[in-house]
Design an enzyme around this catalytic site. Sequence first.
Site, short mmCIF file in Angstrom:
data_model
loop_
_atom_site.label_atom_id
_atom_site.label_comp_id
_atom_site.label_asym_id
_atom_site.label_seq_id
_atom_site.Cartn_x
_atom_site.Cartn_y
_atom_site.Cartn_z
N THR A 47 5.33 27.99 -16.73
CA THR A 47 5.31 29.55 -16.68
C THR A 47 4.15 30.00 -15.88
O THR A 47 4.16 31.12 -15.18
CB THR A 47 4.91 30.07 -18.17
N TYR A 134 4.67 16.78 -23.41
CA TYR A 134 5.68 17.85 -23.22
C TYR A 134 6.99 17.00 -22.63
O TYR A 134 7.09 16.38 -21.79
CB TYR A 134 5.02 18.76 -22.16
N LYS A 162 4.70 18.77 -27.82
CA LYS A 162 5.78 20.07 -27.55
C LYS A 162 6.98 19.81 -27.19
O LYS A 162 7.35 19.10 -26.07
CB LYS A 162 5.04 20.87 -26.29
N VAL A 203 4.74 26.75 -28.39
CA VAL A 203 4.15 27.12 -27.18
C VAL A 203 4.98 28.20 -26.58
O VAL A 203 6.11 27.64 -26.33
CB VAL A 203 3.95 25.81 -26.41
#
Length: 294
Positions: A47, A134, A162, A203
């Site tokens: 992001t 992640y 995550k 998240v």
Amino acid sequence: MNVEDISLWTALVTPMKENGDLDLDDLASLIHKQDEAGNGILILGSTGEGLALGLDDKKMVVETASSLNIEVPVMVGVGGFNLREQLEWIEYCQEYEIEAFLLVTPLYAKPNVKGQTAWFKALMDAADKPCMIYNVPSRTGVKLDPRVLKELRDHPNLFALKEASGSIADFQEFRKAAPDLKVLSGDDGLTPFFAMAGCKGLVSVASNVWPKATHAYVNECLAGHGPQLLPLWQECTDTLFSVSNPIPSKILLKEKGWIKTSTLRPPLTDDEVTDTKKLLDADKRIGEWLDQQN
């Protein structure tokens, strides 16, 4: 505030000027908004356009984030396919006030169990901070293998996973492989389901534009009230993913007056969105929901 205490991390956008240079003033302002909401801050993830930024730009983001007087922890994204570069990046970040690292599955190469295990172990061995692994196969091209978690679950620097595959079945496999590991949802809209399956937080992309409302949403999900919120939140967060993340988030942040421009680094462009009505409608609905909570 300890990283273990955070149930909501905001995957922060990286504000830019019209010419594509970083807007560090806007970055600091966004960080302070997250701090006010009590949200942990993840910089330089997908992001935050971390892979589109040069090393000098990434260093400026880290330096800015670590220079602010905030209470919440800052986590830095670590991702790519060159292990030596990632180890050097970790070494650099550890010179600053950074509390954690987000370690993404290696990009493009599609390593199997031994390759994934060696990658994460090397990064966590180099870090002197807590690390979150992640799993995001839609972006990396490879899915984290549960056997990797089983192998690494006792590593002293591993504190969380995550999970952003969008699969409850995969989530359950990870839970079996590492029963004591904290797992966070990587999908705003699916958080009610993941919360029922045992996740401990989120998240989030949505918390860029709705920091306090998303914080309240996560608390409701963890308290077991997520399913009743699902229609509103799934519809509104779907609007934020109508085109590639973080394009809609940056556009809405500009519309709200929180950043000056919605400029992105190529290949992303804000020209993908020509009508902001749906974004503004979603913003209004989430604002009304938050008012009701208060």
